[in-house]
Design a protein around this motif. Sequence first.
Motif, short mmCIF file in Angstrom:
data_model
loop_
_atom_site.label_atom_id
_atom_site.label_comp_id
_atom_site.label_asym_id
_atom_site.label_seq_id
_atom_site.Cartn_x
_atom_site.Cartn_y
_atom_site.Cartn_z
N TYR A 20 -30.41 -47.65 40.74
CA TYR A 20 -30.18 -48.66 41.78
C TYR A 20 -30.55 -48.02 43.11
CZ TYR A 20 -27.49 -50.85 38.08
OH TYR A 20 -27.12 -51.39 36.88
N THR A 21 -31.22 -48.78 43.95
CA THR A 21 -31.57 -48.26 45.27
C THR A 21 -30.95 -49.15 46.34
OG1 THR A 21 -33.65 -49.50 45.31
CG2 THR A 21 -33.75 -47.24 44.48
N TYR A 22 -30.72 -48.54 47.48
CA TYR A 22 -30.11 -49.27 48.59
C TYR A 22 -30.56 -48.64 49.89
CZ TYR A 22 -26.97 -45.25 48.49
OH TYR A 22 -26.48 -43.97 48.50
N LEU A 29 -17.97 -47.38 49.11
CA LEU A 29 -17.52 -48.77 49.09
C LEU A 29 -18.61 -49.71 49.58
CD1 LEU A 29 -13.83 -48.46 50.34
CD2 LEU A 29 -14.59 -49.29 48.10
N ASP A 30 -19.31 -49.29 50.65
CA ASP A 30 -20.40 -50.11 51.19
C ASP A 30 -21.56 -50.22 50.20
OD1 ASP A 30 -18.96 -50.54 53.51
OD2 ASP A 30 -20.02 -49.01 54.67
N LEU A 35 -24.77 -53.38 46.54
CA LEU A 35 -25.41 -53.55 45.23
C LEU A 35 -24.67 -54.55 44.34
CD1 LEU A 35 -26.25 -49.80 44.47
CD2 LEU A 35 -27.85 -51.60 45.19
N ASN A 36 -23.55 -55.07 44.86
CA ASN A 36 -22.73 -56.01 44.10
C ASN A 36 -22.28 -55.41 42.77
OD1 ASN A 36 -21.33 -58.42 43.85
ND2 ASN A 36 -23.01 -59.43 42.77
N ARG A 41 -16.08 -48.69 39.01
CA ARG A 41 -17.07 -48.01 38.16
C ARG A 41 -18.01 -47.13 38.97
NH1 ARG A 41 -20.15 -52.35 34.99
NH2 ARG A 41 -21.34 -50.54 34.33
N MET A 42 -17.93 -47.20 40.30
CA MET A 42 -18.80 -46.38 41.15
C MET A 42 -18.01 -45.15 41.58
SD MET A 42 -21.17 -47.27 44.38
CE MET A 42 -22.26 -48.14 43.29
#
Length: 153
Positions: A20-22, A29-30, A35-36, A41-42
């Motif tokens: 996943y990229t952002y 938290l952000d 990434l919804n 789990r993160m």
Amino acid sequence: MEKTQVMRILDKNKIEYNTYTYEGVVSGLDVAEYLNLDKSRMFKTLVTISNTKNIYVFLVSVDSELDLKKAAQVVGEKGLDMLPSANLLNTTGYIHGGCSPIGMKKTFKTVIDESAKMHETIYFSAGKIGFQVEMHLDDLAKVIDFTLADISK
């Protein structure tokens, strides 16, 4: 897509993972919100130093905090402090916000909060700001040694 050191290690070991990229966010938290993804789990990778100068790595979900007392007990130390950000790159090879338990300069004792076992997969940094990987704990165990323990508050 650009490959991080973590992704190259996983590819070399033929381990399945999702990427996943952002952009524009750094806090866990952000990132989860951007990434919804499920915050529980993160996981964030936290590096500590003991009063005996031993380095330990802990992963806790981004919606919790590392309990330094519990963590110290788990690794058999009297006390732990967070490793100063200025020492992170030289110690691990990673910078704050892009620290991953996979591919550190040296092998450090690693403990993941036991809440991780409640999930089929977990997310954590792929070793660079802007990149997350998702994988099974069983697969993670193929590339790093870790234990599961109650280390969060």
